[in-house]
Design a protein around this motif. Structure first.
Motif, PDB file in Angstrom:
ATOM      1  N   MET A  89       2.018  14.387 -12.986  1.00  0.00           N
ATOM      2  CA  MET A  89       2.836  13.194 -13.213  1.00  0.00           C
ATOM      3  C   MET A  89       4.493  13.585 -13.161  1.00  0.00           C
ATOM      4  N   LEU A 141       6.650  11.737 -10.051  1.00  0.00           N
ATOM      5  CA  LEU A 141       7.775  10.928 -10.588  1.00  0.00           C
ATOM      6  C   LEU A 141       9.111  11.627  -9.822  1.00  0.00           C
ATOM      7  N   ASP A 153       8.518  10.514 -21.225  1.00  0.00           N
ATOM      8  CA  ASP A 153       7.231  10.311 -21.580  1.00  0.00           C
ATOM      9  C   ASP A 153       7.126  10.374 -23.347  1.00  0.00           C
ATOM     10  N   ARG A 166       4.638  10.606 -25.303  1.00  0.00           N
ATOM     11  CA  ARG A 166       3.590  11.452 -25.681  1.00  0.00           C
ATOM     12  C   ARG A 166       3.922  12.742 -25.248  1.00  0.00           C
ATOM     13  N   GLY A 222       1.407   6.290 -22.198  1.00  0.00           N
ATOM     14  CA  GLY A 222       0.123   6.221 -21.781  1.00  0.00           C
ATOM     15  C   GLY A 222      -0.475   4.926 -22.230  1.00  0.00           C
ATOM     16  N   HIS A 223      -0.301   4.417 -23.315  1.00  0.00           N
ATOM     17  CA  HIS A 223      -0.774   3.112 -23.704  1.00  0.00           C
ATOM     18  C   HIS A 223       0.310   2.349 -24.390  1.00  0.00           C
ATOM     19  N   GLU A 249       4.621   1.124 -19.285  1.00  0.00           N
ATOM     20  CA  GLU A 249       2.889   1.619 -19.638  1.00  0.00           C
ATOM     21  C   GLU A 249       2.565   2.233 -18.388  1.00  0.00           C
ATOM     22  N   LYS A 250       1.863   3.251 -18.497  1.00  0.00           N
ATOM     23  CA  LYS A 250       1.477   4.109 -17.304  1.00  0.00           C
ATOM     24  C   LYS A 250      -0.192   3.286 -16.838  1.00  0.00           C
ATOM     25  N   PRO A 251      -0.296   3.452 -15.795  1.00  0.00           N
ATOM     26  CA  PRO A 251       0.492   3.863 -14.623  1.00  0.00           C
ATOM     27  C   PRO A 251       1.097   2.231 -14.536  1.00  0.00           C
ATOM     28  N   CYS A 252       2.519   2.558 -14.228  1.00  0.00           N
ATOM     29  CA  CYS A 252       3.490   1.284 -13.895  1.00  0.00           C
ATOM     30  C   CYS A 252       3.605   1.301 -12.540  1.00  0.00           C
ATOM     31  N   SER A 253       4.068   0.131 -11.867  1.00  0.00           N
ATOM     32  CA  SER A 253       4.350   0.050 -10.842  1.00  0.00           C
ATOM     33  C   SER A 253       5.494   0.981 -10.362  1.00  0.00           C
ATOM     34  N   GLY A 254       5.377   1.660  -9.114  1.00  0.00           N
ATOM     35  CA  GLY A 254       6.417   2.471  -8.728  1.00  0.00           C
ATOM     36  C   GLY A 254       7.561   1.913  -8.393  1.00  0.00           C
ATOM     37  N   LEU A 268       9.510   0.669 -11.353  1.00  0.00           N
ATOM     38  CA  LEU A 268      10.146   2.041 -12.018  1.00  0.00           C
ATOM     39  C   LEU A 268      11.521   2.460 -11.353  1.00  0.00           C
TER      40      LEU A 268
END
Lengths: 210, 751
Positions: A15, A19, A54, A56, A83-84, A103-108, A111
């Protein structure tokens, strides 16, 4: 003045790497950290940029890091990744100054948009901080009497009232106002009021020291 | 005391008792003698022989010797008279010579008579003595004559036989030596008896033991008479001693038997009483006094003394009964209480019997009393114990029964039986009736148990035999019963009785079932929870690479866009990758949403709104499956209490299942009907599809976790639905027929 940097903190190497690649693709400087503590150890208040954090994390969590940074006066805009979705955490994080909660996975793309927005915001914050620092410095120059008069002016009171309240003559108030304008290095009274109000909005009304 | 001497009047009789030598010859001899006597007189008077004729009297006298004593006397006298008469006849010789001659003849005659008499007397005495000795032998007694002056004692000759001694050795001689033979315990008594004798009271009778040479003792009974001299000193002792060893033993036995009776009376604590009816005079034994609680000095010896001590409540009854016994001569048989001076109350049993006099009227009443306080107390205790037992047996919530194996019948069944079964116990012989109530599934086992119980067939040494089963109450309810029976054995180990308890354990069984169900639910919840955590973790783990992919794709796109000539397909492919990533993320999110544990948020929910919302959200799904959804929602449905999101999950899940179930059907047959309706206390929602339906086995397993009919399902959807519905206090079930589709219904209680 250093180049703005995007600080990425995530415990998952894949990840973290993805990123970094994503952010670098729009030609930004990137620094990656695998834990909150590592970042906290490395960061200094003069760094510019924004953070992708992140939520978490092992050890210190993202939210804890946010608190630590605030305490140390490091004002970097934070984009939280999670993650959620956790509405409560998201709301709390944003109240504390995070600019987004993704929230993962988010649109790149989203981001990247947020990173750019954050960088702009970071710059704004930085400029504002500089302004506030200047104001703070200049306020330090004021004497107690001058500060009291300034308070009255900012509160929008007429000079007469200020004089009466402080037990001063009108002339004295006038004189102090002139000194204040000079010491605060402003061209006009409205500019003075704007600076002081902005300062008061972001800084806790610190005890004025003579 | 009889006189020790023989009555002289008896002696001639005794003599007469001896017959003459030739009894048959007596009349002939008597006749011949008379003829000879007459002939002798004639010869004397008329013969020329003169005085010599007198000699003819001699044969007569000799002949008379064989005659009885009286005849002989008479003949002798007659001969003498005739001889005297012969003197008167004038003869030639001198009278003096004649007198001398006649005197000589008559003297000879009388000599013969006297000698004969002496001989006879001797013979008679000898016979008498012999008989006496025999009699004494038979009577085991001997006579004695003790001269105290000389201390010489004479004992009749059979004394030695009685004592097994040599004749005239030990048993004769000095009388005082005899004392040595007497048992020391009896000697004093004998001496005392003898010392008490006086000239006026001179007879005695005493029993003592006398030693034999072999050391054993004979018991003898001695009667005697003392003779005193004119100075009042005892000089002779005359008497008879009889061996009464045999009799004495009998007497001893009698005495012992009396003693035993007395002992028994004492041991039994029997008080005896004796009352004279005429006077009311009453005699009580010591024991009787003690039983009545009357001190001997206070006892007046009348009927009233008896009545006075009787408990007031019993007095009238006893008096009546006593009077009746006296009047009618019937036995008196009563139990009554007496009050002792200390106030204590004692129960007595009395038995009295009327003794009638010669005229047949009741003269006396005699009887015994015994203390039965303990028995009465025991009886009372028993009654109380039995009452308590009954109270317990009849009030406990268990049917208690006692069955006699020997008699093949029930001795007792507590009333609870009827309560439990709903009807009275059937006759024990009617096994079919007993089994009628038993649940068909348990009937065979119950029949076996009944046989065992009735035959007393219990494993040796067991604690008891338990069995469980179901019975069907007449009201239709099924009840679980538990029967625990014990064998009551005789000393030889065979079973005499069977005692048992039957208990209604329906509630217990239900609780057990509920517990099992709860355990299953807990296990299920644990699985679901584990799955939830697993899914949650998995979602996070999967989201990371998905996010990474997204990042890479985006960076690729950005980098590519910086190039001058990028084919449009490349960018659209990258967009497709992004889309797929988002789809995968959505799947994961949905999965998590289903299993994630979160606190339900309760509120009043309109289930119709929930359904409508779910259908709206699922429009794309419905469209993809090419199905139609028909809503048949009851208007004005009451609100239900619960978490609307969880309810939506349930509906959504059922809707998805319904859609999935119809994929094989023709497009126009793909219908899902969602119906709501109001029940008495609940709202029922049903989701019906037109799919192929389920087989019986599949329908049963439908709600089990990880059971699925779908190629790619996890088998958790309905399990989660069930958990959620039950959490809301409702229930969920499926109805399905192969080729007729499946209907899943669930209820939610109305708030």
């Amino acid at each position: 003045m250093t180049e703005p940097t995007v600080f990425i903190i995530d415990d998952d190497p894949g990840m973290l790497q993805s990123l970094a690649v994503l952010v670098q693709s729009i030609s930004l400087n990137v620094e990656t950290y695998s834990s909150a503590q590592a970042f906290l150890d490395a960061v200094t208040p003069d760094r510019r940029g924004c953070m992708i954090l992140d939520l978490r994390l092992p050890g210190m969590s993202g939210r804890e890091l946010q608190t630590h940074l605030q305490q140390r006066g490091i004002h970097l805009p934070i984009i939280f990744l999670s993650g959620h979705g956790d509405i409560e955490t998201a709301v709390a994080a944003i109240k504390e100054g995070a600019i987004d909660f993704l929230e993962k996975p988010c649109s790149g793309q989203r981001l990247l948009d947020q990173v750019q927005a954050a960088l702009r915001l970071g710059d704004e914050w930085r400029q504002r901080d500089q302004r506030l620092n200047t104001v703070r410095e200049r306020l330090q120059r004021l004497s107690q009497g001058e500060y009291e008069v300034l308070q009255g002016i900012v509160a929008g009171k007429p000079y007469k009232t200020i004089a009466k309240e402080l037990g001063l003559s009108y002339k004295t108030v006038e004189a102090r106002r002139a000194r204040i304008v000079k010491k605060m290095e402003v061209d006009s009274l409205p500019e003075l009021i704007r600076l002081v109000l902005e300062y008061q909005m972001y800084e806790q009304p610190a005890e004025h020291k003579v | 005391m009889t006189q020790g001497t023989i009555d002289p009047a008896l002696v001639p009789g005794l003599v007469e008792a001896f017959p003459p030598l030739f009894p048959r010859a007596v009349p002939a001899v008597r006749g011949v003698s008379i003829v000879l006597l007459a002939a002798a007189f004639a010869a004397d008077v008329f013969s020329p022989w003169g005085t010599a004729a007198v000699a003819v009297y001699a044969p007569v006298a000799l002949l008379a010797m064989v005659l009885p004593w009286r005849d002989m006397q008479w003949f002798a006298l007659a001969a003498t008279a005739l001889a005297a008469l012969g003197l008167l006849v004038p003869r030639g010789e001198a009278v003096a010579v004649d007198v001398v001659q006649r005197g000589a003849v008559l003297a000879t005659l009388w000599l013969i008579v006297v000698f004969s008499h002496a001989l006879r007397a001797q013979q008679t005495l000898s016979q008498l003595h012999k008989r006496l000795a025999q009699a004494m032998d038979v009577g085991s007694c001997f006579a004695f004559d003790w001269c105290l002056k000389t201390d010489r004692v004479f004992r009749s000759f059979n004394a030695h036989r009685m004592f097994g001694t040599e004749p005239h050795t030990e048993m004769s001689g000095l009388g005082k030596q005899f004392f040595n033979r007497i048992h020391p315990d009896d000697l004093a008594q004998l001496k005392e008896t003898l010392d008490r004798l006086t000239p006026v009271n001179n007879t005695y009778r005493v029993t003592f033991r006398c030693a034999r040479p072999d050391g054993t003792y004979s018991v003898v009974d001695e009667c005697g008479e003392a003779f005193f001299d004119n100075r009042g000193r005892m000089e002779r002792l005359l008497g008879m001693t009889a061996d009464v060893t045999g009799r004495y033993s009998a007497e001893e036995a009698l005495r012992q038997s009396e003693e035993r009776l007395r002992l028994a009376v004492d041991a039994a604590g029997l008080g005896t009483w004796d009352m004279k009816v005429a006077t009311g005079e009453l005699q009580w034994s010591e024991r009787q006094l003690a039983l009545m609680g009357v001190p001997p000095e206070k006892f007046g010896g009348t009927r009233d003394d008896f009545l006075a001590v009787i408990h007031p409540e019993d007095r009238n009854r006893i008096e009546q009964s006593a009077w009746r016994s006296q009047r009618e001569g019937v036995d008196f048989r009563e139990e009554f209480r007496v009050v002792w001076p200390d106030g204590s109350v004692h129960w007595l049993a009395g038995l009295g019997r009327a003794i009638r006099g010669a005229d047949g009227s009741v003269q006396r009443m005699v009887g015994v009393n015994v203390d039965i306080t303990q028995r009465k107390e025991a009886e009372a205790a028993l009654r109380e114990s039995e009452a308590r037992f009954r109270e317990i047996a009849e009030n406990i919530d268990q049917a208690f029964y006692v069955y006699s194996v020997a008699e093949q019948r029930r001795l007792y069944v507590s009333p609870y039986f009827e309560k439990l079964w709903g009807y009275p116990p059937p006759p024990e012989t009617d096994v079919a009736a007993s089994l009628k109530a038993v649940h068909p599934d348990d009937r065979e086992a119950a029949a076996e148990k009944l046989r065992q119980r009735f035959s007393g067939n219990f494993p040796a040494g067991d604690e008891g035999d338990e069995t469980e089963g179901r019975i069907i109450h007449p009201d239709g309810s099924v009840r679980w019963i538990h029967d625990r029976a014990f064998a009551v054995r005789r000393p030889d180990g065979t079973v005499e009785r069977v005692v048992g308890f039957i208990q209604d354990i329906t509630a217990l069984k239900e609780a057990e079932q509920r517990t099992r169900q709860l355990e299953a639910e807990l296990a299920h919840a644990t699985r679901v929870s584990t799955l939830g955590e697993m899914t949650s973790g998995l979602a996070h783990e999967l989201n990371q690479p998905l996010a990474a992919i997204e990042n890479y794709v985006t960076s690729c796109r950005v980098l590519l866009q910086q190039l001058i000539d990028v084919p449009g397909r490349v960018l659209s492919n990258l967009d497709a990758v992004t889309q797929e990533v988002q789809r995968a993320a959505a799947i994961i999110r949905r999965l998590r949403e289903f299993v994630i544990r979160r606190e339900p948020h309760h509120s009043s929910v309109n289930i119709n709104r929930v359904i409508e919302e779910v259908v709206r959200l699922s429009r794309s799904d419905i469209w993809q499956h090419g199905a139609q959804v028909r809503l048949d929602l009851a208007p004005e449905l009451p609100l239900v209490q619960g978490d609307s999101i969880q309810m939506a999950q349930v509906v959504l899940n059922l809707l998805r299942n319904a859609l999935d179930a119809m994929d094989e059907e023709e497009a126009e047959r793909r219908w899902v009907t969602i119906t709501t309706r109001r029940d008495e206390s609940a709202v029922e929602v049903s989701v019906q599809d037109t799919g192929s339906g389920l087989t019986g086995a599949a329908a049963q397993q439908l709600f089990e976790p990880f059971f699925t009919t779908k190629a790619h399902g996890m088998g958790l959807g309905l399990t989660i639905c069930q958990t959620l519905v039950q959490a809301h206090g409702g229930r969920i079930w499926a109805e399905s027929q192969p080729s007729h589709g499946t209907t899943v219904r669930f209820t939610l209680p109305i708030c």
